[in-house]
Design a protein around this motif. Sequence first.
Motif, PDB file in Angstrom:
ATOM      1  N   PHE A   9      25.861  -5.619  52.604  1.00  0.00           N
ATOM      2  CA  PHE A   9      25.601  -4.208  52.278  1.00  0.00           C
ATOM      3  C   PHE A   9      26.797  -3.326  52.619  1.00  0.00           C
ATOM      4  CE2 PHE A   9      21.191  -5.746  52.456  1.00  0.00           C
ATOM      5  CZ  PHE A   9      20.754  -5.263  51.232  1.00  0.00           C
ATOM      6  N   PHE A  10      27.565  -3.715  53.623  1.00  0.00           N
ATOM      7  CA  PHE A  10      28.806  -3.007  53.917  1.00  0.00           C
ATOM      8  C   PHE A  10      29.765  -3.117  52.731  1.00  0.00           C
ATOM      9  CE2 PHE A  10      33.234  -3.724  55.347  1.00  0.00           C
ATOM     10  CZ  PHE A  10      33.540  -2.439  55.757  1.00  0.00           C
ATOM     11  N   ALA A  11      29.882  -4.330  52.173  1.00  0.00           N
ATOM     12  CA  ALA A  11      30.767  -4.552  51.022  1.00  0.00           C
ATOM     13  C   ALA A  11      30.288  -3.766  49.803  1.00  0.00           C
ATOM     14  CB  ALA A  11      30.843  -6.044  50.698  1.00  0.00           C
ATOM     15  N   VAL A  35      28.262   5.019  36.252  1.00  0.00           N
ATOM     16  CA  VAL A  35      27.535   4.836  37.518  1.00  0.00           C
ATOM     17  C   VAL A  35      26.902   3.451  37.587  1.00  0.00           C
ATOM     18  CG1 VAL A  35      25.463   5.556  38.767  1.00  0.00           C
ATOM     19  CG2 VAL A  35      27.125   7.260  38.045  1.00  0.00           C
ATOM     20  N   ILE A  36      26.241   3.047  36.501  1.00  0.00           N
ATOM     21  CA  ILE A  36      25.611   1.716  36.474  1.00  0.00           C
ATOM     22  C   ILE A  36      26.666   0.621  36.604  1.00  0.00           C
ATOM     23  CG2 ILE A  36      24.341   0.085  35.009  1.00  0.00           C
ATOM     24  CD1 ILE A  36      22.808   2.515  33.891  1.00  0.00           C
ATOM     25  N   THR A  37      27.799   0.825  35.936  1.00  0.00           N
ATOM     26  CA  THR A  37      28.896  -0.149  36.027  1.00  0.00           C
ATOM     27  C   THR A  37      29.438  -0.229  37.451  1.00  0.00           C
ATOM     28  OG1 THR A  37      29.526   0.278  33.726  1.00  0.00           O
ATOM     29  CG2 THR A  37      31.162  -0.800  35.125  1.00  0.00           C
ATOM     30  N   SER A  38      29.608   0.921  38.088  1.00  0.00           N
ATOM     31  CA  SER A  38      30.136   0.969  39.459  1.00  0.00           C
ATOM     32  C   SER A  38      29.218   0.225  40.421  1.00  0.00           C
ATOM     33  CB  SER A  38      30.310   2.422  39.914  1.00  0.00           C
ATOM     34  OG  SER A  38      31.260   3.087  39.135  1.00  0.00           O
ATOM     35  N   TRP A  39      27.930   0.497  40.340  1.00  0.00           N
ATOM     36  CA  TRP A  39      26.979  -0.164  41.245  1.00  0.00           C
ATOM     37  C   TRP A  39      26.854  -1.648  40.929  1.00  0.00           C
ATOM     38  CZ3 TRP A  39      25.559   1.544  45.717  1.00  0.00           C
ATOM     39  CH2 TRP A  39      25.472   2.908  45.965  1.00  0.00           C
ATOM     40  N   SER A  40      26.866  -1.995  39.647  1.00  0.00           N
ATOM     41  CA  SER A  40      26.758  -3.409  39.254  1.00  0.00           C
ATOM     42  C   SER A  40      27.956  -4.212  39.755  1.00  0.00           C
ATOM     43  CB  SER A  40      26.647  -3.531  37.729  1.00  0.00           C
ATOM     44  OG  SER A  40      25.498  -2.873  37.255  1.00  0.00           O
ATOM     45  N   LEU A  41      29.158  -3.649  39.574  1.00  0.00           N
ATOM     46  CA  LEU A  41      30.362  -4.323  40.059  1.00  0.00           C
ATOM     47  C   LEU A  41      30.355  -4.456  41.577  1.00  0.00           C
ATOM     48  CD1 LEU A  41      33.177  -2.734  37.829  1.00  0.00           C
ATOM     49  CD2 LEU A  41      32.365  -5.102  37.773  1.00  0.00           C
ATOM     50  N   SER A  42      29.820  -3.447  42.254  1.00  0.00           N
ATOM     51  CA  SER A  42      29.772  -3.473  43.722  1.00  0.00           C
ATOM     52  C   SER A  42      28.845  -4.572  44.221  1.00  0.00           C
ATOM     53  CB  SER A  42      29.311  -2.113  44.254  1.00  0.00           C
ATOM     54  OG  SER A  42      30.190  -1.090  43.848  1.00  0.00           O
ATOM     55  N   PHE A  43      27.654  -4.662  43.637  1.00  0.00           N
ATOM     56  CA  PHE A  43      26.719  -5.718  44.037  1.00  0.00           C
ATOM     57  C   PHE A  43      27.246  -7.099  43.646  1.00  0.00           C
ATOM     58  CE2 PHE A  43      23.601  -2.248  44.377  1.00  0.00           C
ATOM     59  CZ  PHE A  43      22.962  -2.622  45.549  1.00  0.00           C
ATOM     60  N   LEU A  44      27.881  -7.162  42.490  1.00  0.00           N
ATOM     61  CA  LEU A  44      28.452  -8.432  42.038  1.00  0.00           C
ATOM     62  C   LEU A  44      29.575  -8.886  42.968  1.00  0.00           C
ATOM     63  CD1 LEU A  44      28.366 -10.556  39.741  1.00  0.00           C
ATOM     64  CD2 LEU A  44      30.109  -9.203  38.568  1.00  0.00           C
ATOM     65  N   MET A  45      30.451  -7.964  43.359  1.00  0.00           N
ATOM     66  CA  MET A  45      31.566  -8.307  44.234  1.00  0.00           C
ATOM     67  C   MET A  45      31.074  -8.697  45.623  1.00  0.00           C
ATOM     68  SD  MET A  45      34.680  -8.905  44.358  1.00  0.00           S
ATOM     69  CE  MET A  45      34.997  -8.332  42.681  1.00  0.00           C
ATOM     70  N   TYR A  92      31.616 -12.241  47.506  1.00  0.00           N
ATOM     71  CA  TYR A  92      32.104 -12.407  48.875  1.00  0.00           C
ATOM     72  C   TYR A  92      31.235 -13.397  49.645  1.00  0.00           C
ATOM     73  CZ  TYR A  92      35.265  -8.351  48.689  1.00  0.00           C
ATOM     74  OH  TYR A  92      36.281  -7.488  48.396  1.00  0.00           O
ATOM     75  N   ASN A  93      29.905 -13.200  49.549  1.00  0.00           N
ATOM     76  CA  ASN A  93      28.982 -14.065  50.293  1.00  0.00           C
ATOM     77  C   ASN A  93      29.051 -15.511  49.823  1.00  0.00           C
ATOM     78  OD1 ASN A  93      28.196 -11.764  51.626  1.00  0.00           O
ATOM     79  ND2 ASN A  93      26.017 -12.190  51.452  1.00  0.00           N
ATOM     80  N   VAL A  94      29.223 -15.702  48.518  1.00  0.00           N
ATOM     81  CA  VAL A  94      29.341 -17.063  47.977  1.00  0.00           C
ATOM     82  C   VAL A  94      30.611 -17.720  48.516  1.00  0.00           C
ATOM     83  CG1 VAL A  94      29.723 -18.421  45.883  1.00  0.00           C
ATOM     84  CG2 VAL A  94      27.983 -16.627  45.905  1.00  0.00           C
ATOM     85  N   VAL A  95      31.708 -16.959  48.520  1.00  0.00           N
ATOM     86  CA  VAL A  95      32.987 -17.502  49.007  1.00  0.00           C
ATOM     87  C   VAL A  95      32.895 -17.845  50.488  1.00  0.00           C
ATOM     88  CG1 VAL A  95      35.401 -16.919  49.466  1.00  0.00           C
ATOM     89  CG2 VAL A  95      34.388 -16.355  47.257  1.00  0.00           C
ATOM     90  N   ILE A  96      32.285 -16.941  51.267  1.00  0.00           N
ATOM     91  CA  ILE A  96      32.166 -17.171  52.711  1.00  0.00           C
ATOM     92  C   ILE A  96      31.244 -18.350  53.006  1.00  0.00           C
ATOM     93  CG2 ILE A  96      31.213 -16.157  54.835  1.00  0.00           C
ATOM     94  CD1 ILE A  96      32.362 -13.493  53.948  1.00  0.00           C
ATOM     95  N   VAL A 132      39.990 -18.327  51.100  1.00  0.00           N
ATOM     96  CA  VAL A 132      39.038 -17.227  51.265  1.00  0.00           C
ATOM     97  C   VAL A 132      39.775 -15.925  51.545  1.00  0.00           C
ATOM     98  CG1 VAL A 132      37.110 -16.353  52.643  1.00  0.00           C
ATOM     99  CG2 VAL A 132      37.251 -18.786  52.099  1.00  0.00           C
ATOM    100  N   GLN A 133      40.761 -15.955  52.436  1.00  0.00           N
ATOM    101  CA  GLN A 133      41.527 -14.760  52.760  1.00  0.00           C
ATOM    102  C   GLN A 133      42.325 -14.267  51.558  1.00  0.00           C
ATOM    103  OE1 GLN A 133      43.644 -16.199  56.227  1.00  0.00           O
ATOM    104  NE2 GLN A 133      42.290 -15.090  57.618  1.00  0.00           N
ATOM    105  N   LEU A 134      42.825 -15.191  50.754  1.00  0.00           N
ATOM    106  CA  LEU A 134      43.551 -14.825  49.541  1.00  0.00           C
ATOM    107  C   LEU A 134      42.630 -14.114  48.556  1.00  0.00           C
ATOM    108  CD1 LEU A 134      46.216 -14.973  47.960  1.00  0.00           C
ATOM    109  CD2 LEU A 134      45.453 -17.188  47.046  1.00  0.00           C
ATOM    110  N   VAL A 135      41.406 -14.637  48.408  1.00  0.00           N
ATOM    111  CA  VAL A 135      40.420 -14.018  47.513  1.00  0.00           C
ATOM    112  C   VAL A 135      40.057 -12.626  48.005  1.00  0.00           C
ATOM    113  CG1 VAL A 135      38.030 -14.146  46.709  1.00  0.00           C
ATOM    114  CG2 VAL A 135      39.455 -16.201  46.684  1.00  0.00           C
TER     115      VAL A 135
END
Length: 317
Positions: free
Chosen positions: A104-106, A146-156, A160-164, A196-199
């Motif tokens: 949620f921070f991300a 706005v929808i694009t911004s929020w969608s990209l944020s949740f997607l990103m 992150y969580n998948v990579v970690i 992971v750090q590179l990503v």
Amino acid sequence: MDKKNKTIITVIYLLGFHIPHTATFLVFFVFLLIYCVTICGNLLIISLVSYSKSLHSPMYFFLTQLSVSDILLASAVLPNMLHAILEENAATISFSNCITQLYFFAVSECSECLLLTVMCYDRYLAICKPLHYTLLMSHRFCWITVITSWSLSFLMASFYNVVISTIQFCGPNIIDHFFCEFDPILKLSCSDTTIVQLVLTSTTVVFGFIPVIIIIVSYVYIIVTIFKIPTITGRRKVFSTCSSHLIVVSMFYGTILFVYLVPRREQSLNITKFVSLLYTVFTPLMNPIIYSLRNKDLKQVVGRIGNNFLKLLFHHY
């Protein structure tokens, strides 16, 4: 130690701030007050824009979304931080809750970056392309951005969580910070975190550096346009429409880029904590205050609501 014998961590200890015991409750009260003011202030912005038809414009629509992002950011960080302050040594948090907080921070950080960029584009069109503003900044376009911004944020954040989740964490299970941030969590890994750090660095550049470039270029055009206005009064009036946004952008990006783009070896831990405190706690607090104090339309709506309330109160008695 053999990798098979390493224990997978399930609990994390957050050291937070090293606060003298005598000042614990004072610090707790201050940050509790900050949290309450942050939530109430941003909810007030959302309520005022929803209530008043005079505020139904793209600029205020984006401002409500920024307030939602600020509420999300404050709620992701401050409750656990308050818990950590009350603990004498270190606050415990489960590893799964730590990753949830990171998620949620991300989301809030990515959305804030994108929304501030969209708000800058809105100011650019209003000042530099006023004749085309209504056409370009349509109701449909606002919702799409706005929808694009929020969608990209949740997607990103999900990315992150998948990579970690691809790396193994086996300790030590102590984080010398007041919340679960990327770099401290990666230090708990016993796997190779180079990829992971590179990503994470690449996505930080995409969501941090590129928006900053867009904002800087937009403000160059805005400033050039303002200086073309013949009267000083006209310049002040036009500049006042984007001054609040400029202050918020400077505060947010100045701190977040320092934390994520300046090499860690050049930062002391105390400085990193302090700067992190600025963009996770004080920026969500200051955003509604800055926009309220420096915005004539918002102050007029507050005044009108206050007058209506007083009229009802005196009429009742």
